[in-house]
Scaffold this active site. Structure first.
Site, mmCIF file in Angstrom:
data_model
loop_
_atom_site.group_PDB
_atom_site.id
_atom_site.type_symbol
_atom_site.label_atom_id
_atom_site.label_comp_id
_atom_site.label_asym_id
_atom_site.label_seq_id
_atom_site.Cartn_x
_atom_site.Cartn_y
_atom_site.Cartn_z
ATOM 1 N N SER A 159 0.853 -1.191 0.000
ATOM 2 C CA SER A 159 0.000 0.000 0.000
ATOM 3 C C SER A 159 0.882 1.232 0.000
ATOM 4 O O SER A 159 2.071 1.164 0.342
ATOM 5 C CB SER A 159 -0.875 -0.009 1.267
ATOM 6 N N TYR A 172 -2.125 -1.192 10.431
ATOM 7 C CA TYR A 172 -2.145 -1.432 8.991
ATOM 8 C C TYR A 172 -0.834 -0.957 8.361
ATOM 9 O O TYR A 172 -0.199 -1.677 7.589
ATOM 10 C CB TYR A 172 -3.339 -0.708 8.375
#
Length: 273
Positions: A159, A172
Site C-alpha cells: 500500500s 495497517y
C-alpha cells in the site's frame, strides 16, 4: 517488443481472490493465458468491522474466470494457517503441475482513533493477516517454484501506507511497512533461482473493502489536521483493474529483470505527501 499476454502455460496462485483486487487479478492473468488457483478465507474475522468475502463470492470468481475461457481451481483457505497455504500450493501442483506466479494479495483494513488506542487483538489480527499471511503464502509456494527450475514471480500487495505515514491505522501501516522488508529479503534470497519479488503499493481502490470502511473512516481521517488522504491526480479512488494492469506487467517477461521494487499505483499520492 515483449507482449504482456505471454503467460500461456504458467500457473498463478492468488490469495484473497474472492472479490476486489484479487478477482480482478484472476481475470486479468487468466486473460493473458495463465491457469489460476485462487483462495480466500471467505468467512468473517472477529476483529474486522466490515463484511469480508463469502464462499459465494469465491465461487463467483471461479465462474467468471471459466466463463471467460480460463482454467481455474479454488478453495477456501486462511492465510494465517500454514497448513491451509500448503494445501493451496498442493492444489496448484496437483491440478496444473507447477507454480510460476504468486500474488500475495489477501489483506484486511481497520481503523482506530490513534495507534495507541488499538486493541491488542486488532493489532495482532492485522499483522497476522497482512504480514504473516503473505509470508506463509510465500513459504508454501516458493518450494514448488524452486523445484520447477523455471524461475517465477511473486507480487505482494502492499500500500502507499507501506511507504508513508498512516495515522488512524498504525497497525495497517506497520504491517504494510513489514511487507516492504519481506519483499526486499525474499528478492535477495531468491535471485539465484530467478524468482523475482516485488510489491505493488496502491492508493485507495474502489473495492468492497473500501465500501465497507467508508462509513467509519471519514471521522478518523479528519481527526488529524495534516492528514490529507487525497491524490495528486484528479481521481478519488482507482479501480481494481488499474492495479491488475501493473501486476500483469510485473509478472510478465516485459519485467523479467525487475525485482526488489515497490511500485506505487497511487495517482501521485506519495509525491504529494
Amino acid at each position: 517488443m515483449t507482449s504482456l499476454d505471454g503467460l500461456d502455460g504458467k500457473v498463478a496462485v492468488i490469495t484473497g481472490g474472492a472479490r476486489g483486487q484479487g478477482r480482478s487479478h484472476a481475470l486479468t492473468l487468466a486473460g493473458a493465458g495463465a491457469k489460476i488457483v485462487v483462495c480466500d478465507i471467505a468467512a468473517p474475522i472477529d476483529e474486522v468491522q466490515y463484511a469480508l468475502a463469502t464462499s459465494d463470492d469465491l465461487e463467483e470468481t471461479i465462474q467468471l474466470v471459466k466463463e471467460a475461457g480460463g482454467e481455474i481451481a479454488g478453495m477456501q483457505a486462511d492465510v494465517r494457517s500454514s497448513a491451509d497455504m500448503r494445501a493451496v500450493a498442493d492444489l496448484a501442483v496437483s491440478q496444473f503441475g507447477r507454480i510460476d506466479i504468486l500474488l500475495a494479495n489477501a489483506g484486511i483494513h481497520d481503523h482506530a482513533e490513534s495507534t495507541i488506542e488499538i486493541e491488542d487483538d486488532a493489532w495482532q489480527t492485522m499483522l497476522d493477516v497482512n504480514l504473516t499471511g503473505a509470508w506463509k503464502a510465500c513459504k508454501a509456494v516458493v518450494p514448488a517454484m524452486i523445484e520447477g527450475g523455471r524461475g517465477g514471480s511473486i507480487v505482494i500487495t502492499s500500500s502507499v501506507d507501506g511507504l508513508g505515514v498512516s495515522p488512524s491505522w498504525g497497525h495497517y501501516g506497520a504491517a504494510k511497512h513489514g511487507l516492504q522488508g519481506l519483499k526486499d529479503t525474499l528478492a535477495f534470497e531468491l535471485a539465484d533461482y530467478n524468482i523475482r519479488v516485488n510489491t505493488v503499493n496502491p492508493t485507495g481502490v474502489n473495492s468492497p473493502m473500501a465500501a465497507g470502511l467508508s462509513k467509519v473512516l471519514p471521522h478518523v481521517v479528519r481527526k488529524w489536521k495534516h492528514n490529507d488522504r487525497t491524490n495528486l491526480l484528479d481521481v478519488m479512488m482507482l479501480e481494481p483493474q488499474d492495479i491488475s494492469d501493473a501486476v500483469l506487467w510485473l509478472v510478465s517477461d516485459a519485467a523479467k529483470y525487475v525485482t526488489g521494487i515497490d511500485l506505487p499505483i497511487d495517482a501521485g499520492y506519495l509525491t504529494k505527501h
